[in-house]
Design an enzyme around this catalytic site. Sequence first.
Site, PDB file in Angstrom:
ATOM      1  N   HIS A  17      22.885  82.251 112.077  1.00 37.61           N
ATOM      2  CA  HIS A  17      22.841  83.326 112.312  1.00 37.61           C
ATOM      3  C   HIS A  17      21.073  83.382 112.368  1.00 37.61           C
ATOM      4  CE1 HIS A  17      20.667  87.941 111.217  1.00 37.61           C
ATOM      5  NE2 HIS A  17      21.851  88.343 111.477  1.00 37.61           N
ATOM      6  N   LYS A  44      28.806  95.922 106.321  1.00 38.68           N
ATOM      7  CA  LYS A  44      29.730  95.012 107.620  1.00 38.68           C
ATOM      8  C   LYS A  44      30.637  95.698 107.592  1.00 38.68           C
ATOM      9  CE  LYS A  44      26.577  91.742 109.523  1.00 38.68           C
ATOM     10  NZ  LYS A  44      25.690  92.327 109.985  1.00 38.68           N
TER      11      LYS A  44
HETATM   12  C1  LIG Z   1      26.396  86.333 110.560  1.00 40.45           C
HETATM   13  C2  LIG Z   1      25.368  86.755 109.576  1.00 40.45           C
HETATM   14  N1  LIG Z   1      24.948  86.086 109.029  1.00 40.45           N
HETATM   15  C3  LIG Z   1      24.103  87.256 108.800  1.00 40.45           C
HETATM   16  C4  LIG Z   1      23.729  88.158 108.584  1.00 40.45           C
HETATM   17  C5  LIG Z   1      22.622  88.684 108.022  1.00 40.45           C
HETATM   18  O1  LIG Z   1      22.933  90.399 107.512  1.00 40.45           O
HETATM   19  P1  LIG Z   1      21.962  91.165 106.723  1.00 40.45           P
HETATM   20  O2  LIG Z   1      20.724  91.519 108.364  1.00 40.45           O
HETATM   21  O3  LIG Z   1      22.757  92.241 106.783  1.00 40.45           O
HETATM   22  O4  LIG Z   1      20.631  90.318 105.924  1.00 40.45           O
HETATM   23  C6  LIG Z   1      24.185  88.774 110.128  1.00 40.45           C
HETATM   24  C7  LIG Z   1      23.782  90.550 110.205  1.00 40.45           C
HETATM   25  O5  LIG Z   1      24.221  90.330 111.740  1.00 40.45           O
HETATM   26  C8  LIG Z   1      25.369  87.480 110.588  1.00 40.45           C
HETATM   27  O6  LIG Z   1      26.324  88.714 111.159  1.00 40.45           O
END
Ligand SMILES: Cc1ncc(COP(=O)(O)O)c(C=O)c1O
Length: 411
Positions: free
Chosen positions: A128, A231
């Site tokens: 991500h 999530k």
């Molecule tokens: C694999 C992964 N890592 C990190 C994140 C980042 O999460 P946040 O936006 O809550 O920091 C996400 C969010 O979609 C994710 O799916």
Amino acid sequence: MQTSIPVLDVTAIRAAFPALAQQVHGRPLVYLDNAATSQKPRQVIDAIRSYYERDNANVHRGVHELSERATTLYEGGRETVRAFINAASTREIVFTRNATESINLVARAWGDAHVRAGDEVLITAMEHHSNIVPWQMLCERQGAVLRVAPMSDAGELLMDEFPRLITPRTKLIAAVQMSNALGTINPVAEIVEVGHREGATVLIDGSQAAYHMPVDVAALGADFYVFTGHKLYGPTGIGVLYGRESVLDAMPPFLGGGDMIASVTFERSTWNELPYKFEAGTPNIEGAVGLGAAMRYVTSIGFDAITAHERALLEYATPRLLDVPGLRLIGTAPRKASILSFVMDGIHPHDIGTIVDRRGIAIRTGHHCAQPVMDRLGIPATARASLAMYNTTEEIDALVAALHDVRALMG
Ligand SMILES: Cc1ncc(COP(=O)(O)O)c(C=O)c1O
């Protein structure tokens, strides 16, 4: 001897999630955007409401009753997180805003202290953006090099190549446990093992994994494990950084301000003990309360039942989606969970998303904050249906019927 898998009472679970009971565009809501964020059970909503109706005060500071209650609730949330991921101590549990902030904290506080010019940071091809950009920024600040471990066309990490990418200069490995764009589950225990063998520090991004499968940071042995509350059926604005106590202890603070200090003079300040050294300012108290409630709810259901239900849904959905003419699944690694990313010949994913929305079905379209995954696979975007414990086969049927309609409408 076979052990029986507990069956999920999906009807009872759905009843706990008020948002699922609504109609959207005159149809029952089919919520399949759980990888972006999940809906919240009553247990979470009630815990937050009760906190504000009875206990609201600032934490760690007051001697009055409400402040003590707020502190007990906030620290109770931390203990629930500790138990949920099997950390050795609450000193290892730092509350942040989200996974993104957890990773940035490590990149700044640990990275600036340990990564030097010519050093290397190794990530994977399926991260991500939140597990790419902070490392890019770190490498730019320090003159270090970002390396990327490749994946196959199916979206599987090429583990044969992985150890070869680790050099004596690899200071940190940052890898996702479960890809949000593909659903791939990575062999994170193996990644931690080869990383440690070569002397690298290892961070695992468990943002997707933590609501689909049990997490045991003690067994995993990673130096850092990050995830995000929203999530995991918890509120937005709360995230977790787990760090091994010895590693966190040796790190300088990230943000400066109230609560993170032991003493302050104009000449110098000294730092509070763990984990408060990393929690500057008034924290997200309701977030910790809500996340604790979410984790207790998930624990009461149990991951055996959750994982089995979600696997059955994925197995039900996969051939039915593939039956839609011109539909291609993106992300077909043998080990995957709960994510159905797909493209349809000649139809833009945004059109798919818009048409199914008119039928009350919420899916996500775009690059899913994983543009390099799209580039690697030669596609601009996908449509993504992502499953949670409250989804049903009837909802999969509704999605599949809507996708046949999309095909009929768009030719
Ligand atoms: C694999 C992964 N890592 C990190 C994140 C980042 O999460 P946040 O936006 O809550 O920091 C996400 C969010 O979609 C994710 O799916």
